[in-house]
Write a protein that holds these residues in place. Structure first.
Motif, PDB file in Angstrom:
ATOM      1  N   ASP A  58      57.502  17.022  82.793  1.00 12.71           N
ATOM      2  CA  ASP A  58      56.742  17.063  81.542  1.00 12.71           C
ATOM      3  C   ASP A  58      55.928  18.345  81.446  1.00 12.71           C
ATOM      4  OD1 ASP A  58      56.219  15.512  79.110  1.00 12.71           O
ATOM      5  OD2 ASP A  58      54.141  15.521  79.794  1.00 12.71           O
ATOM      6  N   ARG A  59      55.445  18.851  82.571  1.00 13.48           N
ATOM      7  CA  ARG A  59      54.718  20.110  82.544  1.00 13.48           C
ATOM      8  C   ARG A  59      55.668  21.270  82.209  1.00 13.48           C
ATOM      9  NH1 ARG A  59      50.453  22.363  85.481  1.00 13.48           N
ATOM     10  NH2 ARG A  59      49.522  20.279  85.589  1.00 13.48           N
TER      11      ARG A  59
ATOM     12  N   ASP B 170      54.864  22.918  70.066  1.00 15.20           N
ATOM     13  CA  ASP B 170      53.820  23.639  69.338  1.00 15.20           C
ATOM     14  C   ASP B 170      54.232  23.825  67.878  1.00 15.20           C
ATOM     15  OD1 ASP B 170      52.346  23.803  71.630  1.00 15.20           O
ATOM     16  OD2 ASP B 170      52.795  25.904  72.039  1.00 15.20           O
TER      17      ASP B 170
ATOM     18  N   ASN C  21      54.691  15.590  76.613  1.00 15.00           N
ATOM     19  CA  ASN C  21      55.222  16.830  76.045  1.00 15.00           C
ATOM     20  C   ASN C  21      56.652  16.663  75.547  1.00 15.00           C
ATOM     21  OD1 ASN C  21      52.924  18.547  76.487  1.00 15.00           O
ATOM     22  ND2 ASN C  21      53.401  18.494  78.665  1.00 15.00           N
TER      23      ASN C  21
ATOM     24  N   GLU D 222      56.073  21.713  78.541  1.00 13.96           N
ATOM     25  CA  GLU D 222      54.835  21.847  77.776  1.00 13.96           C
ATOM     26  C   GLU D 222      54.937  23.019  76.797  1.00 13.96           C
ATOM     27  OE1 GLU D 222      50.058  21.909  78.805  1.00 13.96           O
ATOM     28  OE2 GLU D 222      51.471  22.792  80.216  1.00 13.96           O
TER      29      GLU D 222
END
Length: 211
Positions: free
Chosen positions: A56-57, A64, A105, A60
Motif C-alpha cells: 500500500d505504501r 492524487d 492507497n 501511495e
C-alpha cells in the motif's frame, strides 16, 4: 525510541531496495531495526500483513488529483503513475501482486479510476471491471519489466529461445526481435494505448447513462 508501525514499513522498503523480496524475512528486518523479531509482531501478526502495508505504501500517490483533461488522458496518467510507483521499488510489482486485501492507497487509486470512467458515461459496475483490468495490465507489464531487467545479457529472450531448440516461424522470430529490441516504456505505452482505444470504442456502443 519506541518502534512505530511506520518505522517498520520504512525499513522494509529500504531492505527491499537493497536485498530484494526473496531476502526479506521478519528476522532480518528485526535485525536491521536493531530489535528482536518479536517486536515486529506487535505491529504485524505475520509477514503477509507486513507486505500488505508495504504494497500500500508503494502505490501511495496514484490517486492524487488528476489534471483537467479528457477522460482517456486521465486514465493514461493513472496507468503511468501506477507503473512508475511499481518500478520505483525493487520487486515492487511482485510485492503488490502478492497482496490481496486492498489498502487505503489502493482503494483511493481505484476510486479515482472509477470516477473517471463514470464521468465518461460508463455505469459503476462496468467501471469497476475496467479499472480492475487496467490496473492488472499495468501490474503484469511491470512484473515482466522487473524480471527482464534482472536477466544477465546471456539470458535475454532471444538467447533463451535459441537454447530451447524449438522450431518457430519467421513471423514469430521477427515478433520476438521486435519485443526484445524495444524499450519497455515504449511497449507499455503501446499496450496502454491499445487498451484505451478499445475502451473508447466500447463507450461509443453503450446507451447513454442517467446523470
Amino acid at each position: 525510541m519506541r518502534l512505530r508501525k511506520t518505522d517498520v514499513v520504512d525499513e522494509a522498503l529500504r531492505f527491499l531496495d537493497a536485498e530484494g523480496l526473496d531476502q526479506l524475512t521478519m528476522r532480518k528486518l528485526g535485525a536491521a531495526l536493531n530489535v528482536q523479531g518479536g517486536a515486529l509482531y506487535r505491529h504485524f501478526p505475520n509477514k503477509e500483513a507486513l507486505l500488505d502495508a508495504v504494497a500500500d505504501r508503494i502505490v501511495e500517490g496514484i490517486g492524487d488529483p488528476l489534471p483537467d483533461a479528457p477522460w482517456l488522458d486521465q486514465l493514461r496518467i493513472l496507468g503511468g503513475r501506477l507503473r512508475g510507483a511499481l518500478l520505483g521499488r525493487r520487486d515492487g510489482a511482485r510485492v503488490v501482486a502478492g497482496t490481496f486485501a486492498p489498502g487505503a492507497n489502493t482503494i483511493i487509486g481505484s476510486d479515482v479510476a472509477v470516477q473517471v470512467l463514470c464521468r465518461a458515461g460508463l455505469p459503476p459496475a462496468q467501471a469497476g471491471w475496467i479499472s480492475f483490468a487496467l490496473f492488472y495490465y499495468v501490474l503484469g507489464h511491470a512484473i515482466e519489466e522487473q524480471a527482464q531487467s534482472r536477466l544477465p545479457p546471456e539470458q535475454d529472450w532471444r538467447i533463451r529461445t535459441e537454447r530451447l531448440d524449438v522450431q518457430v516461424s519467421p513471423q514469430y522470430a521477427a515478433a520476438l526481435d521486435a519485443l526484445a529490441g524495444t524499450d519497455p516504456a515504449e511497449r507499455f505505452a503501446f499496450g496502454l494505448d491499445l487498451f484505451l482505444e478499445g475502451l473508447r470504442h466500447l463507450r461509443t456502443t453503450l446507451p447513454p447513462q442517467p446523470a
